[in-house]
Design an enzyme around this catalytic site. Sequence first.
Site, PDB file in Angstrom:
ATOM      1  N   LYS A 138      -3.994 -10.193  -9.696  1.00 16.73           N
ATOM      2  CA  LYS A 138      -4.300  -8.844 -10.204  1.00 16.73           C
ATOM      3  C   LYS A 138      -2.999  -8.233 -10.705  1.00 16.73           C
ATOM      4  O   LYS A 138      -2.041  -8.112  -9.933  1.00 16.73           O
ATOM      5  CB  LYS A 138      -4.875  -7.965  -9.082  1.00 16.73           C
ATOM      6  CG  LYS A 138      -6.390  -7.892  -9.087  1.00 16.73           C
ATOM      7  CD  LYS A 138      -6.906  -7.276  -7.833  1.00 16.73           C
ATOM      8  CE  LYS A 138      -7.087  -5.798  -7.899  1.00 16.73           C
ATOM      9  NZ  LYS A 138      -7.852  -5.280  -6.746  1.00 16.73           N
ATOM     10  N   GLU A 180       0.940  -3.802   4.728  1.00 17.19           N
ATOM     11  CA  GLU A 180      -0.002  -4.781   4.154  1.00 17.19           C
ATOM     12  C   GLU A 180      -0.155  -5.995   5.088  1.00 17.19           C
ATOM     13  O   GLU A 180      -1.229  -6.594   5.149  1.00 17.19           O
ATOM     14  CB  GLU A 180       0.433  -5.236   2.754  1.00 17.19           C
ATOM     15  CG  GLU A 180       0.422  -4.125   1.679  1.00 17.19           C
ATOM     16  CD  GLU A 180      -0.981  -3.725   1.195  1.00 17.19           C
ATOM     17  OE1 GLU A 180      -1.993  -4.069   1.842  1.00 17.19           O
ATOM     18  OE2 GLU A 180      -1.047  -3.032   0.143  1.00 17.19           O
ATOM     19  N   LYS A 223      -5.293 -13.532   2.523  1.00 18.06           N
ATOM     20  CA  LYS A 223      -5.518 -13.207   1.105  1.00 18.06           C
ATOM     21  C   LYS A 223      -6.130 -14.422   0.392  1.00 18.06           C
ATOM     22  O   LYS A 223      -7.054 -14.289  -0.412  1.00 18.06           O
ATOM     23  CB  LYS A 223      -4.195 -12.807   0.454  1.00 18.06           C
ATOM     24  CG  LYS A 223      -4.350 -12.402  -0.994  1.00 18.06           C
ATOM     25  CD  LYS A 223      -3.982 -10.994  -1.273  1.00 18.06           C
ATOM     26  CE  LYS A 223      -4.405 -10.586  -2.662  1.00 18.06           C
ATOM     27  NZ  LYS A 223      -3.685  -9.470  -3.199  1.00 18.06           N
ATOM     28  N   GLU A 233     -13.045  -9.888  -7.922  1.00 14.84           N
ATOM     29  CA  GLU A 233     -13.489  -8.683  -7.215  1.00 14.84           C
ATOM     30  C   GLU A 233     -14.919  -8.253  -7.553  1.00 14.84           C
ATOM     31  O   GLU A 233     -15.192  -7.128  -7.931  1.00 14.84           O
ATOM     32  CB  GLU A 233     -12.509  -7.512  -7.447  1.00 14.84           C
ATOM     33  CG  GLU A 233     -12.646  -6.465  -6.361  1.00 14.84           C
ATOM     34  CD  GLU A 233     -11.447  -5.530  -6.219  1.00 14.84           C
ATOM     35  OE1 GLU A 233     -10.331  -5.911  -6.576  1.00 14.84           O
ATOM     36  OE2 GLU A 233     -11.672  -4.436  -5.729  1.00 14.84           O
ATOM     37  N   ARG A 237     -13.673  -9.260  -2.226  1.00 13.28           N
ATOM     38  CA  ARG A 237     -12.276  -8.902  -2.500  1.00 13.28           C
ATOM     39  C   ARG A 237     -12.028  -7.420  -2.244  1.00 13.28           C
ATOM     40  O   ARG A 237     -10.900  -6.989  -1.977  1.00 13.28           O
ATOM     41  CB  ARG A 237     -11.885  -9.299  -3.933  1.00 13.28           C
ATOM     42  CG  ARG A 237     -10.387  -9.209  -4.163  1.00 13.28           C
ATOM     43  CD  ARG A 237      -9.895  -9.976  -5.362  1.00 13.28           C
ATOM     44  NE  ARG A 237      -8.471  -9.739  -5.524  1.00 13.28           N
ATOM     45  CZ  ARG A 237      -7.662 -10.442  -6.293  1.00 13.28           C
ATOM     46  NH1 ARG A 237      -8.131 -11.439  -6.983  1.00 13.28           N
ATOM     47  NH2 ARG A 237      -6.379 -10.154  -6.384  1.00 13.28           N
ATOM     48  N   ASN A 241      -9.137  -3.682   0.178  1.00 14.71           N
ATOM     49  CA  ASN A 241      -8.882  -2.248   0.011  1.00 14.71           C
ATOM     50  C   ASN A 241      -8.943  -1.493   1.322  1.00 14.71           C
ATOM     51  O   ASN A 241      -8.922  -0.263   1.335  1.00 14.71           O
ATOM     52  CB  ASN A 241      -9.891  -1.635  -0.962  1.00 14.71           C
ATOM     53  CG  ASN A 241      -9.504  -1.915  -2.377  1.00 14.71           C
ATOM     54  OD1 ASN A 241      -8.403  -1.577  -2.795  1.00 14.71           O
ATOM     55  ND2 ASN A 241     -10.391  -2.555  -3.127  1.00 14.71           N
ATOM     56  N   HIS A 244      -7.063   1.724   1.872  1.00 13.78           N
ATOM     57  CA  HIS A 244      -6.557   2.169   0.572  1.00 13.78           C
ATOM     58  C   HIS A 244      -7.239   3.428   0.025  1.00 13.78           C
ATOM     59  O   HIS A 244      -6.707   4.065  -0.874  1.00 13.78           O
ATOM     60  CB  HIS A 244      -6.656   1.039  -0.457  1.00 13.78           C
ATOM     61  CG  HIS A 244      -5.584  -0.014  -0.277  1.00 13.78           C
ATOM     62  ND1 HIS A 244      -5.448  -0.743   0.887  1.00 13.78           N
ATOM     63  CD2 HIS A 244      -4.595  -0.451  -1.099  1.00 13.78           C
ATOM     64  CE1 HIS A 244      -4.427  -1.593   0.760  1.00 13.78           C
ATOM     65  NE2 HIS A 244      -3.897  -1.430  -0.434  1.00 13.78           N
ATOM     66  N   HIS A 248      -4.372   5.595  -1.098  1.00 13.28           N
ATOM     67  CA  HIS A 248      -4.086   5.927  -2.508  1.00 13.28           C
ATOM     68  C   HIS A 248      -4.088   7.432  -2.726  1.00 13.28           C
ATOM     69  O   HIS A 248      -3.254   7.968  -3.462  1.00 13.28           O
ATOM     70  CB  HIS A 248      -5.124   5.281  -3.438  1.00 13.28           C
ATOM     71  CG  HIS A 248      -4.821   3.846  -3.755  1.00 13.28           C
ATOM     72  ND1 HIS A 248      -5.806   2.946  -4.113  1.00 13.28           N
ATOM     73  CD2 HIS A 248      -3.667   3.144  -3.780  1.00 13.28           C
ATOM     74  CE1 HIS A 248      -5.250   1.758  -4.345  1.00 13.28           C
ATOM     75  NE2 HIS A 248      -3.957   1.856  -4.133  1.00 13.28           N
ATOM     76  N   HIS A 260       3.910   2.613  -0.877  1.00 13.96           N
ATOM     77  CA  HIS A 260       2.520   2.150  -0.843  1.00 13.96           C
ATOM     78  C   HIS A 260       2.068   1.674   0.547  1.00 13.96           C
ATOM     79  O   HIS A 260       1.047   2.135   1.074  1.00 13.96           O
ATOM     80  CB  HIS A 260       2.348   1.028  -1.875  1.00 13.96           C
ATOM     81  CG  HIS A 260       0.974   0.444  -1.913  1.00 13.96           C
ATOM     82  ND1 HIS A 260      -0.104   1.121  -2.447  1.00 13.96           N
ATOM     83  CD2 HIS A 260       0.499  -0.745  -1.455  1.00 13.96           C
ATOM     84  CE1 HIS A 260      -1.181   0.362  -2.325  1.00 13.96           C
ATOM     85  NE2 HIS A 260      -0.846  -0.769  -1.722  1.00 13.96           N
TER      86      HIS A 260
END
Length: 351
Positions: A138, A180, A223, A233, A237, A241, A244, A248, A260
């Site tokens: 991505k 992460e 992953k 996705e 997938r 998130n 997130h 975000h 992040h």
Amino acid sequence: MVTIPIEATTPYDVVVDDQDRWIEMKEWSSYSMLWVVTDEHVDSLYGETFRSKLTRVHPHVVWSVVEPGDASKSLSSLEHLVTEGLGHGCDRHTLLVAFGGGMIGDLAGFLASVYMRGISYIQVPTTILAHDSAVGGKVAVNHPLAKNAIGSFHQPSGVYYNVSRLDTLPVQEVRSGLGELLKHAYLSRYVLESSFEDDLFLALNKGEEMDWVSWLARGIRVKQAIVETDEREQGIRAWLNFGHTFGHALESVESYRIPHGEAVLHGMVFAFLLSGDEERAERLFDWMRLNDVTPIDWKPSAHYIERMMVDKKNRHGSIRFVLLRESISVESVSTEQIYSTLEKMKGWWGR
Ligand SMILES: NC(=O)c1ccc[n+]([C@@H]2O[C@H](COP(=O)([O-])OP(=O)(O)OC[C@H]3O[C@@H](n4cnc5c(N)ncnc54)[C@H](O)[C@@H]3O)[C@@H](O)[C@H]2O)c1
């Protein structure tokens, strides 16, 4: 050294090592040029040595440097890089080398996906967080109105970590990368044969030096399991998130002052509370406090909700979260529930 083969439209290996042995092992003769894209921090720390290693295996190495930070993940940087590539004669047989953290991986990966309608690229990640961003293909740049709004799927032809470069990461970037890695640890109980959540907390709480080759490989295997099942996705997938939706929104409300991965840490506390898993929310929150994760400079709740309204997972105007219970689900959550969870989190930070 650990090698993880990724099954994708174009399969590739992720190599996690504590040196650059891959440079000697790779076949370089099919590439007309190597075009390295990096940022100023990484360039000043590692540019010279990395460049000299590459010039030993290839006679034509082009070098482009952008400013550090997500502001460089933009269409104007992209245009600037295309100008540099054309100026240096980079053609369709050039191999682009993304040398840096997730920002460089996303920017250079997107550049590779559009330069002359697509050229090959490899990722040479230099941050912990990039064990997530460098795998899965991505790639994107930001639009002033939304992060990662202009992007594509473009698989790298290899991902090559030398974890000795992680020693120079500022402590905030280490915490961000751990955000992460912890996310992958939480997801591991759903996608791997055994969970590494408890092992990771144990290792972190001991405060010993981390064996990054082994920890990053464990995160990457999560992953791998997800992106091999759902490369583009269409389904699971979205699990990546986790944390997130609020993460975000927080990054955006805080004008990207919080890195992040730290925002994802806050987002995972939020999502555990919504999942009704107060025990995991509390354990994570306690670890965050103990390790000085950047606290939230709280704004009125409506500010966060407004940002969550534009999340890519939303459907028919309702805000959706990845929730972890017996199984994983992506669910719409009412604004009342979001308001009350925000109040609870504000209370936790205030106690
Ligand atoms: N494509 C994906 O699937 C995906 C997934 C997660 C995150 N992302 C993206 O990744 C980006 C964040 O990545 P990041 O946290 O790696 O940020 P980053 O690339 O901006 O790096 C963070 C900082 O660390 C510096 N740095 C990098 N390597 C260093 C080293 N070895 N020593 C010292 N300093 C070093 C950088 O110059 C920068 O200042 C965001 O743009 C995010 O959107 C993408």
